[in-house]
Design a protein around this motif. Sequence first.
Motif, PDB file in Angstrom:
ATOM      1  N   CYS A 165       0.827  -1.215   0.000  1.00 30.85           N
ATOM      2  CA  CYS A 165       0.000   0.000   0.000  1.00 30.85           C
ATOM      3  C   CYS A 165       0.861   1.264   0.000  1.00 30.85           C
ATOM      4  CB  CYS A 165      -0.905   0.012   1.227  1.00 30.85           C
ATOM      5  SG  CYS A 165      -2.031  -1.384   1.328  1.00 30.85           S
ATOM      6  N   SER A 166       0.265   2.349  -0.471  1.00 29.34           N
ATOM      7  CA  SER A 166       0.893   3.662  -0.339  1.00 29.34           C
ATOM      8  C   SER A 166       0.613   4.177   1.074  1.00 29.34           C
ATOM      9  CB  SER A 166       0.343   4.620  -1.396  1.00 29.34           C
ATOM     10  OG  SER A 166      -1.077   4.656  -1.345  1.00 29.34           O
ATOM     11  N   VAL A 167       1.041   5.385   1.380  1.00 22.30           N
ATOM     12  CA  VAL A 167       0.802   5.955   2.704  1.00 22.30           C
ATOM     13  C   VAL A 167      -0.022   7.233   2.573  1.00 22.30           C
ATOM     14  CG1 VAL A 167       2.947   5.006   3.616  1.00 22.30           C
ATOM     15  CG2 VAL A 167       2.946   7.304   2.693  1.00 22.30           C
ATOM     16  N   LYS A 168      -0.551   7.670   3.676  1.00 23.22           N
ATOM     17  CA  LYS A 168      -1.394   8.864   3.697  1.00 23.22           C
ATOM     18  C   LYS A 168      -0.634  10.061   3.128  1.00 23.22           C
ATOM     19  CE  LYS A 168      -4.317  11.584   6.816  1.00 23.22           C
ATOM     20  NZ  LYS A 168      -4.764  11.766   8.227  1.00 23.22           N
ATOM     21  N   GLY A 169      -1.305  10.761   2.218  1.00 29.20           N
ATOM     22  CA  GLY A 169      -0.700  11.939   1.601  1.00 29.20           C
ATOM     23  C   GLY A 169      -0.040  11.682   0.271  1.00 29.20           C
ATOM     24  N   PHE A 170       0.019  10.408  -0.155  1.00 29.36           N
ATOM     25  CA  PHE A 170       0.632  10.056  -1.429  1.00 29.36           C
ATOM     26  C   PHE A 170      -0.330   9.180  -2.217  1.00 29.36           C
ATOM     27  CE2 PHE A 170       4.135  10.876   1.419  1.00 29.36           C
ATOM     28  CZ  PHE A 170       5.047  11.589   0.638  1.00 29.36           C
ATOM     29  N   ASP A 171      -0.477   9.471  -3.502  1.00 23.81           N
ATOM     30  CA  ASP A 171      -1.324   8.592  -4.299  1.00 23.81           C
ATOM     31  C   ASP A 171      -0.527   7.370  -4.746  1.00 23.81           C
ATOM     32  OD1 ASP A 171       0.052   8.992  -6.806  1.00 23.81           O
ATOM     33  OD2 ASP A 171      -1.019  10.886  -7.060  1.00 23.81           O
ATOM     34  N   GLY A 172      -1.211   6.408  -5.321  1.00 24.18           N
ATOM     35  CA  GLY A 172      -0.584   5.150  -5.667  1.00 24.18           C
ATOM     36  C   GLY A 172       0.491   5.230  -6.729  1.00 24.18           C
ATOM     37  N   ASP A 181       6.048  10.568   7.570  1.00 27.98           N
ATOM     38  CA  ASP A 181       5.400  10.284   8.848  1.00 27.98           C
ATOM     39  C   ASP A 181       4.269   9.269   8.667  1.00 27.98           C
ATOM     40  OD1 ASP A 181       7.066  12.100  10.058  1.00 27.98           O
ATOM     41  OD2 ASP A 181       5.610  13.754  10.011  1.00 27.98           O
ATOM     42  N   GLY A 182       4.177   8.367   9.591  1.00 31.28           N
ATOM     43  CA  GLY A 182       3.092   7.388   9.561  1.00 31.28           C
ATOM     44  C   GLY A 182       3.289   6.243   8.604  1.00 31.28           C
ATOM     45  N   SER A 183       4.477   6.128   8.009  1.00 35.50           N
ATOM     46  CA  SER A 183       4.682   5.092   6.989  1.00 35.50           C
ATOM     47  C   SER A 183       4.560   3.688   7.558  1.00 35.50           C
ATOM     48  CB  SER A 183       6.051   5.263   6.328  1.00 35.50           C
ATOM     49  OG  SER A 183       7.097   5.152   7.277  1.00 35.50           O
TER      50      SER A 183
END
Length: 512
Positions: A165-172, A181-183
């Motif tokens: 999966c990608s992470v919050k704030g980044f599209d695929g 952060d949060g990765s």
Amino acid sequence: MDTSEVIKKGWDKVSFIIRCLLVLCLVLFVFYRDSIVNAFEAHVERQTVIIGIPCVFLLLYFPLLLGQTFRGRDYMALIFALVCILLELSFPIYVYLVVILFAVISIIVAYYTKFKSVMQKPQKEVVGGLLLAGMLIPASAVAQPTAKEWNKDVVGWNLGNQFECSVKGFDGEATFVGLPDGSINAETAWGNPVITKEVIKAVKDAGFNAIRIPVRWQYHIADVKTMTVDKAWMARVKQVVDWCLQYDMKVMINTHHDKWLEGRPTYQYKEENNRMLALLWKNIANEFAKYDYRLAFAGTNEVHIKDNWGKPEPENLAVQNSYNQTFIDAVRATGGNNAKRNLIVQTYVCNAEFGVDNGLIIPVDKEGNGNDYMTVEFHYYQPWDYAGECKYNFWGDKFKQYGKIMDSSKEKEMIAFFERAARAWSDKGLGVTIGEWGVTDRKGEQMDKMHENMTYYCQLLVSEASRHGFSTFVWDNNAFGGGPEFFGIFDRWDGMKVRAPWILQGIMGCKK
């Protein structure tokens, strides 16, 4: 006989019995090493266990010799334990062969030079210890199974939409590389729950014997210059791999949706991408260098220009082929069990059509390996209009009376295509894996008949693949419903309840 003599003789007997039991335990450990190691909790480092147990043996064994003569059998125990430790330090195999050769030569010399009559028992036992220690080298240290052997009879499952999966704030499609952060929470970013050991057990209990774990690394890079992976992310991936091994399943990990790599197969990015890929796989391979043959690495995934799944340009093929060679070179250079680990290379966009007719250039493996320890991967969702898009609800001549089918893609086409793949790769000594395949669920008035058709498709695909020695890994993205890309089989939100039994029936029917 005074009391002290009685005590000493009693101690001699007890000590001897305990030492014999300790040696027996160590021998059993050597033969059942992987099963014993995997029985420990996942947080215990594999190397700690494998080196620690012989060390504990030595700590227990030699205090028992207090007040006794150090005999030949004790030399034998010492040598045996030291060889067990040295094995885990991954010395080249010729070191151990030299040990065995030395023992054999010693025996021959002793016999033919007539020293055998004066050769003292301790000396004989030292030689015997060397020979026994050499002979008991675990098979994994002497000969890894070939890639064809690794793939044979493997019926696998994909842990889809979790670690890629990608992470919050980044599209695929973002090509960012770093550690946002949060990765560490990326595992649940696409709506699936945290993976537990129970998930792996349910897959094993359903009859699968291998798991493919797609992994996106680009959002977990602590140092971009060296492509060093975040320790927390690596530990989490290793934990899930360890769970799979604990249930004695084969495992495949890869680079998956790393868009800096997959989405830019052009000359413009070729040199930089290969540099980064080499560093990344060097780091991954070093982390897993001590893992046994059951773990395989796959270098890339579906490399393609964004939104273009069609025929590639020669430039795209050349870049994919360069990725494959870089991957092989980087992993082999790390040594250890990676020297002969099953390494999996891909056709462009994992479409076999772009590889069978010389689009895929087989990488050059290290000297002595030939093609024996490499596998070619392709994905099979054919025809996509049936398997992925639901434009057709039925497939194959056997079901054409129930609805419209694609005349251009039926049973004979699948059978013929797998035969082409076997001629292109299996006949050259390579393993072959269908790293992803699946049939999306659908909705309509003939659901029972459509599910029966899906079972038929699954059974033919897995049986034909197995006939050629291909491994198969069905795609499961934990998505349920009717329409495109609902490939869910087990419901990860509901205790791994089987929500697509018609898929399992088709797959497991081939194993009976």
